[in-house]
Each structure stands twice: as C-alpha cells, then as structure tokens.
Design a protein around this motif. Sequence first.
Motif, PDB file in Angstrom:
ATOM      1  N   LEU A  20     -22.202 -21.466 -34.796  1.00 20.81           N
ATOM      2  CA  LEU A  20     -21.869 -22.727 -35.445  1.00 20.81           C
ATOM      3  C   LEU A  20     -22.075 -22.565 -36.946  1.00 20.81           C
ATOM      4  O   LEU A  20     -23.010 -21.910 -37.399  1.00 20.81           O
ATOM      5  CB  LEU A  20     -22.753 -23.854 -34.931  1.00 20.81           C
ATOM      6  CG  LEU A  20     -22.474 -24.419 -33.541  1.00 20.81           C
ATOM      7  CD1 LEU A  20     -23.419 -25.587 -33.264  1.00 20.81           C
ATOM      8  CD2 LEU A  20     -21.035 -24.866 -33.390  1.00 20.81           C
ATOM      9  N   GLN A  55     -16.632 -19.282 -36.936  1.00 17.95           N
ATOM     10  CA  GLN A  55     -16.600 -20.300 -35.883  1.00 17.95           C
ATOM     11  C   GLN A  55     -15.163 -20.726 -35.659  1.00 17.95           C
ATOM     12  O   GLN A  55     -14.447 -21.071 -36.601  1.00 17.95           O
ATOM     13  CB  GLN A  55     -17.437 -21.524 -36.249  1.00 17.95           C
ATOM     14  CG  GLN A  55     -17.417 -22.589 -35.142  1.00 17.95           C
ATOM     15  CD  GLN A  55     -18.118 -23.878 -35.545  1.00 17.95           C
ATOM     16  OE1 GLN A  55     -18.885 -23.897 -36.491  1.00 17.95           O
ATOM     17  NE2 GLN A  55     -17.839 -24.944 -34.829  1.00 17.95           N
ATOM     18  N   ARG A  57     -12.777 -23.547 -34.563  1.00 18.19           N
ATOM     19  CA  ARG A  57     -12.920 -25.006 -34.559  1.00 18.19           C
ATOM     20  C   ARG A  57     -11.817 -25.624 -33.704  1.00 18.19           C
ATOM     21  O   ARG A  57     -10.639 -25.346 -33.901  1.00 18.19           O
ATOM     22  CB  ARG A  57     -12.814 -25.579 -35.985  1.00 18.19           C
ATOM     23  CG  ARG A  57     -13.557 -24.808 -37.064  1.00 18.19           C
ATOM     24  CD  ARG A  57     -15.056 -24.938 -37.014  1.00 18.19           C
ATOM     25  NE  ARG A  57     -15.581 -26.271 -37.220  1.00 18.19           N
ATOM     26  CZ  ARG A  57     -15.719 -26.861 -38.415  1.00 18.19           C
ATOM     27  NH1 ARG A  57     -15.305 -26.261 -39.511  1.00 18.19           N
ATOM     28  NH2 ARG A  57     -16.262 -28.056 -38.520  1.00 18.19           N
ATOM     29  N   GLU A  78     -19.450 -29.401 -31.106  1.00 14.42           N
ATOM     30  CA  GLU A  78     -18.602 -28.232 -31.335  1.00 14.42           C
ATOM     31  C   GLU A  78     -19.041 -27.028 -30.509  1.00 14.42           C
ATOM     32  O   GLU A  78     -18.322 -26.036 -30.435  1.00 14.42           O
ATOM     33  CB  GLU A  78     -18.603 -27.862 -32.809  1.00 14.42           C
ATOM     34  CG  GLU A  78     -17.908 -28.864 -33.695  1.00 14.42           C
ATOM     35  CD  GLU A  78     -17.480 -28.246 -35.011  1.00 14.42           C
ATOM     36  OE1 GLU A  78     -16.458 -27.537 -35.032  1.00 14.42           O
ATOM     37  OE2 GLU A  78     -18.177 -28.462 -36.009  1.00 14.42           O
ATOM     38  N   TYR A  82     -15.150 -26.841 -25.291  1.00 11.76           N
ATOM     39  CA  TYR A  82     -14.093 -27.834 -25.502  1.00 11.76           C
ATOM     40  C   TYR A  82     -12.731 -27.332 -25.028  1.00 11.76           C
ATOM     41  O   TYR A  82     -11.957 -28.060 -24.437  1.00 11.76           O
ATOM     42  CB  TYR A  82     -14.041 -28.192 -26.988  1.00 11.76           C
ATOM     43  CG  TYR A  82     -12.965 -29.177 -27.347  1.00 11.76           C
ATOM     44  CD1 TYR A  82     -13.099 -30.526 -27.018  1.00 11.76           C
ATOM     45  CD2 TYR A  82     -11.805 -28.769 -28.001  1.00 11.76           C
ATOM     46  CE1 TYR A  82     -12.108 -31.438 -27.342  1.00 11.76           C
ATOM     47  CE2 TYR A  82     -10.819 -29.670 -28.330  1.00 11.76           C
ATOM     48  CZ  TYR A  82     -10.966 -31.001 -27.996  1.00 11.76           C
ATOM     49  OH  TYR A  82      -9.982 -31.895 -28.312  1.00 11.76           O
TER      50      TYR A  82
END
Length: 231
Positions: A20, A55, A57, A78, A82
Amino acid sequence: SSSSSSSSNWTWTSQNEFHLLVDEPMIPPYYRNRHRPNITVHKANTKLESTTVAQLRFLKLSVQQTKAGLNGWETIKEEKAYVSTMDDYGDKPISALEIAVKLASRQLLFNRTGADSPESLDDGNRCAKINQAAYEWALSTVHEEDRERFIQHGVPLVMVNDTKPTPPAGPWWIYNYLTIKPNPDNHNVEIGSFYAFYSLSASPYGAGNHYCKLLSPARAMEWILVDGLRQ
C-alpha cells in the motif's frame, strides 16, 4: 518482481515490492513499517541494486475520506481482494486504474555513484516517458491484425506533461489519480501523471524519491483491443 541490466561498467539489478502507498506506522487496523525505494551501490564490483515500491489501484479514495492516510479503516479498503468482486461484462475496463510507484530519483542514483547530482537530473516529464513506453509495449505486443485495426479505427493515447499535486505532499500525490481525458478536437485521449520529486536537500522523510502515477500496460492493452474502439 525483479529485472537486471548491464553496461560496460555497471551491473544493475532492480527489485519491486508491492505495498500500500500509505505506510504511516502504528495505524489500526493494520500496523506496518514504512516502505521506501532505495539504491545500493557496491563500488568494489561496480554493481547497483535498486528497489521500487508499487501499488495497483482499483478504486478511488480521497484525502478527506482517508484523513490523509491516517484513517486506517478507509485506507485498508485498497488492501482487500477488490479485483475478485469486479463484474466483467465488457462494458468497462477491469485492469488497474493506475500503477502508483515510488521510485528512487535520478539525483539519488548519481549521488550514490559519486557523480555530480544536481536536482535538474529529475527535470522533465519522467512519468510520461514511462507511460509512453507502456503504451508502445502494448502496441507492439498485440496481434498485428488488432494493431492495424486500432491504428485505423481506434482513438490513440497521448501522454501529456506530468503534474505536481497541490500541496506537493505525499497524501495529495497518493489520492490524485492518473488522468484519462478525451480530447475530441484532436481525436485522442490524454494520459496525465501526477508526480512528486523530493530533492536530496528536502526533508529526510522523502529526500531522494521520485514518485509517478503510471499507466498499467494491461489498461493500455484493454484500450487497444476494446475501449479505444468504442468511439
């Protein structure tokens, strides 16, 4: 992931770590160390070792929503899987919105090797050049028929100048996302990166870093094969 290259004098090995972007320590519900890019020089055998932090996104948060990264309960959204919950009906891209990368600066590299290291080494649109390379890679990688179809009927991507966020601090770089802006007058789509460069004379917290918001090669591929042909 890692890669290596060499010149007549130096061997350079690069290693990337996925973390992250927000890395303030001791924030519940997660507790983590800070992650920063770095360059190590072994002058005895002219070897360079560099690390980057990246990262992928997949959703957009804001400085206010995350309280500049201090609200761990929002930030941790995050970190969840996802992508596994995304529906793929072909109506929108499913690749990463961006690859946000913490890079060691060119100034730091030159400094560590004992060369002159002015701040101007990091001038110019460093992030846009990387994004252009990703776009060109995607164009060269798709099948020839797909490439020709896109060239004839698709909307090309054009990289525009890098932008410094306001204020030029970490959270505002993190929560300003890669821009994808249609330009109907020129029949193209403009890709814009936010960057953050911290000179070696800056605060030790960020000195020697050059951060970029990068175009995912997978997103470029999706554009060439699907989304850039919708217009």
